[in-house]
Scaffold this active site. Structure first.
Site, PDB file in Angstrom:
ATOM      1  N   ARG A   1      39.427  63.996  66.976  1.00 26.81           N
ATOM      2  CA  ARG A   1      39.762  65.399  66.751  1.00 26.81           C
ATOM      3  C   ARG A   1      40.640  65.879  67.903  1.00 26.81           C
ATOM      4  O   ARG A   1      40.552  65.375  69.019  1.00 26.81           O
ATOM      5  CB  ARG A   1      38.489  66.243  66.703  1.00 26.81           C
ATOM      6  CG  ARG A   1      38.726  67.706  66.327  1.00 26.81           C
ATOM      7  CD  ARG A   1      37.433  68.490  66.357  1.00 26.81           C
ATOM      8  NE  ARG A   1      37.599  69.836  65.825  1.00 26.81           N
ATOM      9  CZ  ARG A   1      36.659  70.778  65.839  1.00 26.81           C
ATOM     10  NH1 ARG A   1      35.462  70.496  66.375  1.00 26.81           N
ATOM     11  NH2 ARG A   1      36.886  71.973  65.341  1.00 26.81           N
TER      12      ARG A   1
ATOM     13  N   SER B   1      31.448  69.778  52.056  1.00 23.79           N
ATOM     14  CA  SER B   1      32.205  70.937  52.528  1.00 23.79           C
ATOM     15  C   SER B   1      31.327  71.740  53.471  1.00 23.79           C
ATOM     16  O   SER B   1      30.096  71.638  53.452  1.00 23.79           O
ATOM     17  CB  SER B   1      32.644  71.816  51.355  1.00 23.79           C
ATOM     18  OG  SER B   1      31.506  72.401  50.727  1.00 23.79           O
TER      19      SER B   1
ATOM     20  N   HIS C   1      27.660  58.575  70.530  1.00 26.09           N
ATOM     21  CA  HIS C   1      28.797  59.112  71.287  1.00 26.09           C
ATOM     22  C   HIS C   1      29.206  58.158  72.406  1.00 26.09           C
ATOM     23  O   HIS C   1      30.111  58.470  73.179  1.00 26.09           O
ATOM     24  CB  HIS C   1      28.426  60.461  71.917  1.00 26.09           C
ATOM     25  CG  HIS C   1      28.130  61.544  70.924  1.00 26.09           C
ATOM     26  ND1 HIS C   1      28.969  61.839  69.877  1.00 26.09           N
ATOM     27  CD2 HIS C   1      27.083  62.419  70.823  1.00 26.09           C
ATOM     28  CE1 HIS C   1      28.463  62.837  69.167  1.00 26.09           C
ATOM     29  NE2 HIS C   1      27.322  63.201  69.725  1.00 26.09           N
TER      30      HIS C   1
ATOM     31  N   TRP D   1      29.740  66.008  60.276  1.00 20.55           N
ATOM     32  CA  TRP D   1      30.500  65.999  59.028  1.00 20.55           C
ATOM     33  C   TRP D   1      30.690  64.566  58.544  1.00 20.55           C
ATOM     34  O   TRP D   1      30.471  64.262  57.367  1.00 20.55           O
ATOM     35  CB  TRP D   1      31.839  66.678  59.262  1.00 20.55           C
ATOM     36  CG  TRP D   1      32.672  66.875  58.032  1.00 20.55           C
ATOM     37  CD1 TRP D   1      32.221  67.023  56.743  1.00 20.55           C
ATOM     38  CD2 TRP D   1      34.093  66.976  57.970  1.00 20.55           C
ATOM     39  NE1 TRP D   1      33.284  67.204  55.891  1.00 20.55           N
ATOM     40  CE2 TRP D   1      34.430  67.187  56.618  1.00 20.55           C
ATOM     41  CE3 TRP D   1      35.100  66.920  58.934  1.00 20.55           C
ATOM     42  CZ2 TRP D   1      35.762  67.327  56.211  1.00 20.55           C
ATOM     43  CZ3 TRP D   1      36.410  67.069  58.523  1.00 20.55           C
ATOM     44  CH2 TRP D   1      36.742  67.272  57.175  1.00 20.55           C
TER      45      TRP D   1
ATOM     46  N   LYS E   1      32.629  76.578  62.855  1.00 21.08           N
ATOM     47  CA  LYS E   1      33.609  76.993  61.853  1.00 21.08           C
ATOM     48  C   LYS E   1      34.394  75.815  61.297  1.00 21.08           C
ATOM     49  O   LYS E   1      34.872  75.862  60.169  1.00 21.08           O
ATOM     50  CB  LYS E   1      34.561  78.025  62.461  1.00 21.08           C
ATOM     51  CG  LYS E   1      33.873  79.333  62.817  1.00 21.08           C
ATOM     52  CD  LYS E   1      34.871  80.358  63.363  1.00 21.08           C
ATOM     53  CE  LYS E   1      34.165  81.661  63.687  1.00 21.08           C
ATOM     54  NZ  LYS E   1      35.109  82.678  64.222  1.00 21.08           N
TER      55      LYS E   1
ATOM     56  N   PHE F   1      24.635  72.536  64.828  1.00 20.19           N
ATOM     57  CA  PHE F   1      25.630  71.474  64.894  1.00 20.19           C
ATOM     58  C   PHE F   1      26.891  71.868  64.121  1.00 20.19           C
ATOM     59  O   PHE F   1      27.967  71.340  64.383  1.00 20.19           O
ATOM     60  CB  PHE F   1      25.065  70.184  64.309  1.00 20.19           C
ATOM     61  CG  PHE F   1      23.980  69.553  65.143  1.00 20.19           C
ATOM     62  CD1 PHE F   1      24.122  69.428  66.511  1.00 20.19           C
ATOM     63  CD2 PHE F   1      22.825  69.078  64.555  1.00 20.19           C
ATOM     64  CE1 PHE F   1      23.138  68.836  67.284  1.00 20.19           C
ATOM     65  CE2 PHE F   1      21.827  68.485  65.314  1.00 20.19           C
ATOM     66  CZ  PHE F   1      21.994  68.363  66.684  1.00 20.19           C
TER      67      PHE F   1
ATOM     68  N   GLY G   1      33.601  66.410  64.852  1.00 20.22           N
ATOM     69  CA  GLY G   1      33.283  66.294  63.429  1.00 20.22           C
ATOM     70  C   GLY G   1      32.182  65.298  63.162  1.00 20.22           C
ATOM     71  O   GLY G   1      32.065  64.759  62.048  1.00 20.22           O
ATOM     72  N   THR G   2      31.344  65.066  64.149  1.00 21.73           N
ATOM     73  CA  THR G   2      30.310  64.044  64.081  1.00 21.73           C
ATOM     74  C   THR G   2      29.402  64.197  62.875  1.00 21.73           C
ATOM     75  O   THR G   2      29.240  63.264  62.070  1.00 21.73           O
ATOM     76  CB  THR G   2      29.458  64.077  65.372  1.00 21.73           C
ATOM     77  OG1 THR G   2      30.321  64.001  66.505  1.00 21.73           O
ATOM     78  CG2 THR G   2      28.457  62.949  65.381  1.00 21.73           C
TER      79      THR G   2
END
Length: 307
Positions: free
Chosen positions: A144, A240, A123, A57, A271, A268, A54-55
Site C-alpha cells: 500500500r 467490500s 507482519h 481486507w 475508511k 481494524f 489492507g491486511t
C-alpha cells in the site's frame, strides 16, 4: 535507506527489540524466531503485509474465496492475530504497566494445531519466514502507498489508551524506521526482490480497490481456487468495506470483539480510501516524504499510486 534505530519511541510501550526492530508487547520473540523452522503445509496461504496495508481486507478475501463467498461459513480461528503475536482470543490487558508482564499463549501454537487449509497472517519480513514457505505454500504480499499507511497508523494508535501518539512523532518515526515491525522500505523491498518466485503474488492495495473483480480473481487463481462468476461476485460484495463492517458488527455482538480490533485500540477497519494522507500531511511534510520515498525506492522498478 533510512537508518534503522534501536531507540524506542518515548510515546509507546514496547516489550523487546529483536534484530534492531521494535515490536509491540503482543509480539513474542520466541514466535519470531520460531517462524524460521515452522512446518509449512502445501495448502497454506500466507498473507504477509507491513501493518496498515489492507491486511484484514486481504485475509477476508482469501477466507471468502475458500468458503464460496459466504462470511458465515468462515472459521475465524486463524484470522484473530498475526503468527508472531499472542493468541488474541484471550483477554487483553488494559493498562500500560500490565503490558510489560504479558504471560499469554503464543498464537503460533494455535496455527500449528489448526486444520487445513490455514490462512496465516504475519507482519514479519519475508526473510524471517519459514525457510521453505515459498517452495511449498502460496503467499500473498500486499503493498500500500506509504503515505496512507502512516496516516492509517496514526488514526489507529492515536485513539489508544495504552499507546499515546502525536502526528509529528508518528511522521518522523515512519521515516526513521522506528515503527513497529521496522522499516517500510526494507519490508517492501524484500518482497520485491522475490518477484520471481511463482508461489508469491504481490498485490497492490490501490489496484485492488479500483478493480476488485480483477484483483480477487487473480488472488483466487493464485491460491488454486478459481471462481465461477457467481461466486466471484459474492466474494467481491462480501469483502467490500460496508459488508466487512457488518460482519465485524456481528462478531462484536457475539462476544468476539477481539477479532475486530487491537487491544484497547480502534477497529481494524478504517475508511480504506486512497489519499487519506492529504488530511494529515502539511505541504512541507509531503515534500520531505516525497524526497525520502524517491531515495529509498530508487532502482526497485515498482510504481505506487498515492492518490
Amino acid at each position: 535507506m533510512a537508518a534503522q534505530s534501536s531507540q524506542s519511541p518515548p510515546e509507546a510501550v514496547f516489550k523487546h527489540c529483536h534484530d534492531g526492530i521494535w515490536y509491540p508487547s503482543v509480539v513474542l520473540k520466541s514466535s519470531i524466531e520460531g517462524l524460521r523452522s515452522f512446518e509449512v503445509r502445501p495448502d497454506d496461504v500466507w498473507v504477509i503485509t507491513f501493518p496498515k496495508s489492507g491486511t484484514h481486507w486481504i485475509i477476508e478475501i482469501v477466507a471468502l474465496i475458500l468458503n464460496e463467498g459466504y462470511p458465515e461459513k468462515v472459521d475465524r480461528t486463524l484470522l484473530s492475530s498475526a503468527a508472531e503475536m499472542i493468541n488474541m482470543e484471550q483477554k487483553f490487558p488494559t493498562k500500560k504497566e500490565d503490558l510489560a508482564n504479558l504471560d499469554m499463549s503464543p498464537f503460533l501454537d494455535v496455527i500449528d494445531k489448526a486444520l487445513s487449509p490455514r490462512v496465516i497472517l504475519t507482519h514479519i519480513r519475508l526473510n524471517r519466514m519459514p525457510r521453505d514457505m515459498l517452495k511449498k505454500a502460496k503467499a500473498i504480499y500486499c503493498v500500500r502507498n506509504p503515505k496512507d499507511i502512516t496516516t492509517s497508523w496514526f488514526n489507529f494508535y492515536s485513539v489508544s489508551k495504552i499507546v499515546g501518539l502525536k502526528w509529528e512523532d508518528n511522521f518522523e518515526q515512519f521515516l526513521q524506521g522506528k515503527m513497529y515491525w521496522g522499516s517500510w522500505p526494507a519490508h517492501v523491498k524484500e518482497a520485491l526482490d522475490s518477484r520471481g518466485e511463482k508461489n508469491l503474488l504481490i498485490v497492490q492495495y490501490e489496484e485492488l480497490l479500483r478493480d476488485p473483480m480483477t484483483g480477487v480473481r487473480k488472488i483466487a487463481e493464485h491460491i488454486g481456487r478459481p471462481l465461477s462468476d457467481e461466486v466471484l461476485e459474492r466474494v467481491v460484495m462480501n469483502s467490500s468495506l460496508s459488508e466487512m463492517k457488518e460482519t465485524y458488527h456481528k462478531l462484536v455482538e457475539s462476544g468476539r470483539e477481539n477479532l475486530t480490533r487491537g487491544p484497547g485500540l480502534n477497529s481494524f477497519l478504517n475508511k480504506g480510501k486512497i489519499g487519506q494522507w492529504k488530511t494529515r500531511f502539511t505541504v512541507a511534510q509531503n515534500e520531505i516524504f516525497d524526497e525520502w520515498y524517491q531515495k529509498e525506492m530508487a532502482g526497485t522498478n515498482f510504481s505506487i499510486s498515492f492518490e
